[in-house]
Design an enzyme around this catalytic site. Structure first.
Site, mmCIF file in Angstrom:
data_model
loop_
_atom_site.group_PDB
_atom_site.id
_atom_site.type_symbol
_atom_site.label_atom_id
_atom_site.label_comp_id
_atom_site.label_asym_id
_atom_site.label_seq_id
_atom_site.Cartn_x
_atom_site.Cartn_y
_atom_site.Cartn_z
ATOM 1 N N LEU A 30 -1.931 4.467 6.725
ATOM 2 C CA LEU A 30 -2.806 5.253 6.234
ATOM 3 C C LEU A 30 -3.012 6.412 5.882
ATOM 4 O O LEU A 30 -2.046 7.040 6.844
ATOM 5 C CB LEU A 30 -4.106 5.505 7.373
ATOM 6 C CG LEU A 30 -4.902 4.002 8.388
ATOM 7 C CD1 LEU A 30 -5.947 4.127 8.987
ATOM 8 C CD2 LEU A 30 -5.819 3.166 6.521
ATOM 9 N N TYR A 80 -8.890 15.199 5.251
ATOM 10 C CA TYR A 80 -8.880 16.305 4.449
ATOM 11 C C TYR A 80 -9.888 16.096 3.315
ATOM 12 O O TYR A 80 -10.184 14.974 3.099
ATOM 13 C CB TYR A 80 -7.090 16.438 4.302
ATOM 14 C CG TYR A 80 -6.129 16.551 5.062
ATOM 15 C CD1 TYR A 80 -5.547 17.041 5.187
ATOM 16 C CD2 TYR A 80 -5.784 14.801 5.971
ATOM 17 C CE1 TYR A 80 -5.302 17.161 7.346
ATOM 18 C CE2 TYR A 80 -5.136 14.561 6.751
ATOM 19 C CZ TYR A 80 -4.770 15.804 7.382
ATOM 20 O OH TYR A 80 -3.335 15.672 8.063
ATOM 21 N N GLY A 108 13.918 7.676 -8.138
ATOM 22 C CA GLY A 108 13.833 6.645 -7.149
ATOM 23 C C GLY A 108 13.729 7.150 -5.819
ATOM 24 O O GLY A 108 13.449 5.938 -4.695
ATOM 25 N N GLU A 152 -0.385 7.125 10.088
ATOM 26 C CA GLU A 152 -1.247 8.195 9.518
ATOM 27 C C GLU A 152 1.048 8.690 8.817
ATOM 28 O O GLU A 152 0.903 9.604 9.665
ATOM 29 C CB GLU A 152 -1.767 9.285 9.945
ATOM 30 C CG GLU A 152 -2.229 10.311 9.357
ATOM 31 C CD GLU A 152 -3.006 11.443 9.901
ATOM 32 O OE1 GLU A 152 -2.591 10.746 11.567
ATOM 33 O OE2 GLU A 152 -3.147 12.598 8.916
ATOM 34 N N ILE A 153 0.440 8.697 7.784
ATOM 35 C CA ILE A 153 1.182 9.458 6.302
ATOM 36 C C ILE A 153 0.632 10.953 6.386
ATOM 37 O O ILE A 153 -0.201 11.271 5.545
ATOM 38 C CB ILE A 153 1.537 9.375 5.317
ATOM 39 C CG1 ILE A 153 1.634 7.188 5.610
ATOM 40 C CG2 ILE A 153 2.701 9.730 4.533
ATOM 41 C CD1 ILE A 153 3.355 6.759 6.033
ATOM 42 N N VAL A 154 1.440 11.610 7.143
ATOM 43 C CA VAL A 154 0.769 13.653 7.167
ATOM 44 C C VAL A 154 0.641 14.117 5.653
ATOM 45 O O VAL A 154 0.119 14.642 4.737
ATOM 46 C CB VAL A 154 1.015 13.956 7.793
ATOM 47 C CG1 VAL A 154 0.724 15.215 7.866
ATOM 48 C CG2 VAL A 154 0.901 13.029 9.757
ATOM 49 N N GLN A 157 13.569 14.669 -8.251
ATOM 50 C CA GLN A 157 12.730 13.973 -8.704
ATOM 51 C C GLN A 157 12.895 12.680 -9.872
ATOM 52 O O GLN A 157 13.626 13.103 -10.179
ATOM 53 C CB GLN A 157 11.131 14.881 -8.675
ATOM 54 C CG GLN A 157 10.799 15.119 -7.166
ATOM 55 C CD GLN A 157 9.681 15.590 -7.461
ATOM 56 O OE1 GLN A 157 9.056 15.910 -8.691
ATOM 57 N NE2 GLN A 157 8.943 16.744 -6.605
ATOM 58 N N VAL A 158 12.116 11.949 -9.804
ATOM 59 C CA VAL A 158 11.820 10.724 -10.926
ATOM 60 C C VAL A 158 13.425 9.874 -10.646
ATOM 61 O O VAL A 158 14.039 9.706 -11.596
ATOM 62 C CB VAL A 158 12.163 11.203 -12.564
ATOM 63 C CG1 VAL A 158 12.345 9.970 -13.013
ATOM 64 C CG2 VAL A 158 11.062 12.756 -11.984
ATOM 65 N N ALA A 216 -1.755 12.864 -5.293
ATOM 66 C CA ALA A 216 -0.426 11.960 -5.408
ATOM 67 C C ALA A 216 -0.849 10.615 -5.119
ATOM 68 O O ALA A 216 -0.337 9.591 -4.914
ATOM 69 C CB ALA A 216 -0.011 12.784 -3.613
ATOM 70 N N CYS A 231 4.619 13.594 2.004
ATOM 71 C CA CYS A 231 5.688 13.201 1.743
ATOM 72 C C CYS A 231 5.894 14.082 0.405
ATOM 73 O O CYS A 231 5.492 14.707 -0.211
ATOM 74 C CB CYS A 231 5.685 11.820 0.869
ATOM 75 S SG CYS A 231 4.611 11.223 0.583
ATOM 76 N N ALA A 232 7.476 13.891 0.065
ATOM 77 C CA ALA A 232 8.045 15.003 -0.365
ATOM 78 C C ALA A 232 9.533 14.965 -1.005
ATOM 79 O O ALA A 232 9.966 14.832 -0.334
ATOM 80 C CB ALA A 232 7.538 16.655 -0.318
ATOM 81 N N VAL A 233 9.172 15.099 -2.466
ATOM 82 C CA VAL A 233 11.280 15.607 -3.102
ATOM 83 C C VAL A 233 10.886 16.792 -3.251
ATOM 84 O O VAL A 233 10.399 16.432 -4.458
ATOM 85 C CB VAL A 233 11.196 13.740 -3.505
ATOM 86 C CG1 VAL A 233 12.540 14.261 -3.943
ATOM 87 C CG2 VAL A 233 11.292 12.406 -2.368
ATOM 88 N N ILE A 237 -7.207 9.203 13.139
ATOM 89 C CA ILE A 237 -6.622 9.753 12.248
ATOM 90 C C ILE A 237 -7.034 11.383 11.803
ATOM 91 O O ILE A 237 -8.141 11.017 11.733
ATOM 92 C CB ILE A 237 -6.650 9.371 10.555
ATOM 93 C CG1 ILE A 237 -5.324 9.472 9.611
ATOM 94 C CG2 ILE A 237 -7.566 8.843 10.584
ATOM 95 C CD1 ILE A 237 -5.434 8.482 7.890
ATOM 96 N N PHE A 265 -1.905 1.352 13.984
ATOM 97 C CA PHE A 265 -1.504 1.494 12.557
ATOM 98 C C PHE A 265 -0.747 2.999 12.670
ATOM 99 O O PHE A 265 -0.469 3.708 13.507
ATOM 100 C CB PHE A 265 -3.334 1.627 11.525
ATOM 101 C CG PHE A 265 -3.994 3.598 12.112
ATOM 102 C CD1 PHE A 265 -4.353 2.959 13.610
ATOM 103 C CD2 PHE A 265 -3.499 4.587 11.696
ATOM 104 C CE1 PHE A 265 -5.074 4.492 13.685
ATOM 105 C CE2 PHE A 265 -3.881 5.883 11.952
ATOM 106 C CZ PHE A 265 -4.681 5.489 13.178
ATOM 107 N N PHE A 268 0.601 5.048 15.920
ATOM 108 C CA PHE A 268 -0.721 4.620 16.597
ATOM 109 C C PHE A 268 -0.497 3.312 16.934
ATOM 110 O O PHE A 268 -0.669 2.756 16.350
ATOM 111 C CB PHE A 268 -2.054 5.237 16.493
ATOM 112 C CG PHE A 268 -2.344 6.892 16.181
ATOM 113 C CD1 PHE A 268 -2.598 7.542 17.380
ATOM 114 C CD2 PHE A 268 -2.325 7.041 14.605
ATOM 115 C CE1 PHE A 268 -2.977 8.779 16.806
ATOM 116 C CE2 PHE A 268 -2.557 8.448 14.757
ATOM 117 C CZ PHE A 268 -2.794 9.304 15.629
#
Length: 784
Positions: A557, A591, A535, A521-523, A532-533, A564, A525-527, A588, A519, A514
């Site tokens: 935001l 949830y 970095g 909005e982080i909807v 993982q672990v 998380a 995130c995933a790995v 935004i 700002f 926006f």
């Protein structure tokens, strides 16, 4: 049931050795309150045993795997009707290690048809290990269902177990995927689902509430759906409720569906598993609601002493009212929440909260917030943002200039980076000398090191390995739009930053920008779990920060769930939102069960290089400190003034070396109060009255009632409140301002010790502290 399994081979003549499955899970105990913990523990243990056995059979040698599958494979010899190989020399149960040593040979004859074992597994000769392991896992499920069939007392449940037993045996025989067909139908069985109906209920009943009350209702809805998803239905014959024929037939059908699609797949994962609230609708909810409500409330009342105060209020006060209102909609004939065309009235919802869905069915919630996408081509919005991979066509000249200027500022090379010189600053020559020393030591250390430490040191930053892989070209990063077939319009706000390794996406962050509100909005995130672990999560977020600084967006935001929040804290997010609420209100999405967290970006920081810069700064400071110690180290003689007859107290400046080390005499100016007791009394009385009249003083007007907070006095040993302070004032207790300040501070400290920072009480304590300090300063009783 489907008739397609009528030709399925019958069960083996001998019961296979198996771990005990959760055979009685479908029959709640007569006293669920007292046995809940034991039941859940037993269920968990059984699931662990099943998982352990599946892991064990996957590790069998290939010959042992074929022998295991031969028991469930028909003989391929012409004209033979044997439906499974039987060991001619069955051994007694023995330890796993011994069992693996006594392998059967492919030439060993079947006890039933006398054909060799190889004739039963000839169709598996060219089958890969992955498929063998899948079939072996089905074998474990078949053995568990065999036990269920023989131990289950309820006739209808026994019939379902036997049907599924035959279905899975047929899948082993045909090397096919399990598929439940026939009169049961396919999920979902009714629309709207229970989850959608409960979501509609919260919107319909509580859409006009304030944000805090709205969130409470969604937490209750989420808790209700969670309980229903893990609820064990009663067998129809054991319900003890008088139902008409239609309702009884409906419940029997839904109970069978629940066993096949929800309950049995929980311990037989060869079968597809569904959540109860997603595939069933109002019909099932009506048949279980009253019984479930009674047992839930009984369970909560029995466990109330173990609950924290906030949860106790939620489940013992708010939850019963929630269930009462929901019951009216469940059994009401004209309730709009079960209308498939139900439309949420978004006009009154706080902060666009209509997008929040406790059940995860309507709107966007939980894992479903992530909009999956593959790496698209450059023609459809894919932008590679890895260093060294940015071409001029992919980054605007203005963005590139901004990035270069920012890096120049950080290096102290641009005109805008000129800063006033501070007394005691080190010279540029000394800094260059120290840097050269650090560089030479690092090169020498790398030349002497052997092993993984040469890649990432013991105290390396979280993203050190990921940054090295990025420099080596093993991973790269792309910004993509959610379209693979056409160029997205300007109205499409969702984008994804994806991490690509070996031409596969292994992680990503979905976000909505926006720019006009400054700002994003982080909807989501995933790995991927296998990466993982390493970095990658930190590196992803650092790239996203740099990308947004190039677009002049300085605030993030996100609504983070309990799993998380730790990750986002490490990335610089906090619950203290720096962005004005009016700037993001209505933009935004919010949830249920999540915490709003924010991060303010600093335009002068290059985030992808931030950890390296900080580490270098630490090394420089340590080197400078070491040099300073060497230069200033000097041993002084002891205090010899006592021999000269100097009387105590000894002046501090007479201690050898103290002044030379930089110590200076501090003159403490404390204005002693010249007020008499009557003046103090009148001032304290005025301040107490002002504090008591403040809108945030309501929690502190009187002592805490033990009935409202039973454990308060177990934690707070020295309580204080404004009523007690008023009584002390009348008794002329406050003869000095320090006594008054001590009691006011105790009120605030007690509140903060007992309550969590996000509670209303804690916030009131902060407000009252600032207010009374202001009044004390205005009265001249505190230094300004």
């Amino acid at each position: 049931m489907s008739n397609s399994t009528s030709s399925t081979p019958s069960e083996p003549s001998q019961a296979p050795a198996t771990e005990d499955a959760s055979t009685n899970a479908a029959k709640p105990s007569s006293n669920p309150t007292n046995s809940t913990a034991a039941t859940e523990l037993s269920k968990t243990n059984n699931f662990q045993k099943i998982a352990k056995k599946k892991m064990m059979v996957r590790n069998f040698p290939r010959n042992k795997k074929l022998e295991k599958l031969a028991v469930y494979s028909s003989c391929k010899s012409e004209g033979c009707k044997c439906n499974g190989w039987k060991n001619p020399n069955p051994s007694h149960p023995q330890p796993v290690a011994d069992a693996l040593q006594t392998l059967s040979n492919l030439t060993d004859p079947c006890k039933s048809c006398r054909h060799p074992l190889g004739a039963h597994v000839s169709h598996l000769e060219n089958t890969d290990e992955e498929e063998l392991n899948r079939l072996l896992c089905i074998v474990v499920d078949v053995e568990n269902l065999f036990v269920c069939v023989h131990r289950e007392e309820d006739a209808e449940a026994k019939q379902v177990y036997f049907y599924l037993f035959k279905l899975l045996r047929k899948c082993i025989l045909n090397m096919s995927q399990p598929s439940i067909e026939g009169s049961l139908g396919t999920p979902p069985f009714e629309k709207p689902s229970i989850a959608k109906g409960v979501t509609n209920f919260v919107v319909y009943k509580f859409g006009t509430l304030a944000q805090k009350e709205w969130q409470t209702m969604y937490d209750l809805a989420k808790m209700f759906l969670h309980c229903l998803n893990h609820w064990k239905l009663w067998p129809p014959a054991s319900r003890g409720q008088a139902l008409d024929d239609n309702d009884e037939n409906d419940y029997k059908l839904n109970y069978t569906r629940w066993l096949c699609f929800c309950h049995v797949p929980a311990f037989c994962d060869s079968l597809p598993q569904y959540e109860t609230t997603r595939i069933f609708g109002r019909t099932l909810l009506r048949s279980v609601f009253q019984t479930m409500r009674r047992q839930l409330l009984d369970k909560f009342r029995a466990e109330k002493d173990k609950m924290p105060p906030d949860k106790k209020t939620l489940v013992l006060t708010h939850f019963p009212r929630f269930l009462t209102m929901l019951e009216q909609e469940v059994y009401g004939n004209n309730s709009p929440i079960w209308d498939p065309e139900f439309v949420q009235n978004t006009a009154n919802l706080p902060n666009q909260a209509h997008a929040v869905t406790p059940g995860g069915v309507a709107g966007v919630s939980g894992l479903s917030r992530f909009t999956s996408s593959t790496v698209g081509t450059d023609n459809y919005g894919s932008v590679n943002i890895s260093p060294g991979m940015l071409s001029g066509s992919r980054r605007s000249s203005r963005s590139q200039d901004a990035a270069e200027k920012r890096k120049a500022d950080e290096a102290g090379l641009s005109d805008g980076a000129k800063r006033p010189r501070i007394d005691g600053d080190i010279s540029k020559e000394l800094l260059e000398e120290v840097l050269a020393e650090i560089t030479s030591e690092a090169e020498a250390e790398r030349g002497n090191m052997v092993g993984p430490e040469t890649i990432c040191g013991t105290h390396a930053a979280r993203d050190e390995q990921a940054r090295k892989e990025e420099r080596d070209g093993k991973i790269d990063f792309h910004i993509i739009n959610n379209s693979l077939s056409h160029r997205p319009s300007d109205q499409v706000k969702h984008k994804c930053l994806v991490l690509v390794k070996n031409n596969h996406v292994i992680g990503g962050i979905c976000f909505r920008m926006f720019p006009s509100q400054c700002f994003t909005e982080i909807v989501f995130c995933a790995v991927t779990s296998s990466e993982q672990v390493k970095g990658y999560g930190t590196t992803l977020m650092n790239h996203l920060k740099d990308y947004h600084l190039l677009h002049n967006v300085t605030h993030f935001l996100t609504f983070a769930d309990e799993f998380a929040t730790g990750y986002f804290k490490k990335q610089g997010f906090s619950k203290d939102i720096k962005l004005p609420r009016s700037q993001y209100l209505g933009y935004i999405k919010e949830y249920e069960g999540a915490t709003l967290m924010g991060c303010e970006l600093c335009p002068r920081i290059n985030y992808t290089d931030f950890s390296r810069v900080i580490r270098k700064q630490k090394e420089i400071v340590k080197k400078l400190a070491t040099r300073k110690n060497v230069e200033t180290e000097k041993i002084y003689s002891g205090v010899g003034l006592f021999k000269e007859g100097v009387k105590l107290p000894l002046p501090l400046e007479s201690i050898p070396g103290l002044v030379e080390s930089g110590w200076k005499t501090s003159v403490k100016k404390e204005k002693e109060s010249t007020m008499d007791t009557d003046q103090l009394y009148n001032m304290f009385r005025t301040i107490i009255q002002q504090v008591k009249s403040h809108t945030s003083a309501w929690p502190f007007l009187k002592p805490v009632d033990k009935s409202e907070a039973p454990d308060y006095y177990d934690h707070i040993k020295f309580p204080m409140d404004l009523r007690t302070m008023t009584e002390r004032l009348k008794a002329r207790y406050y003869i000095h301002k320090h006594l008054f300040i001590a009691d006011m501070n105790r009120i605030v400290t007690n509140c903060r010790s007992y309550n969590e920072p996000d509670t209303e009480y804690y916030k009131c304590a902060n407000t009252i502290e600032k207010y009374y300090i202001t009044k004390m300063k205005e009265a001249g009783l505190m230094d300004k």
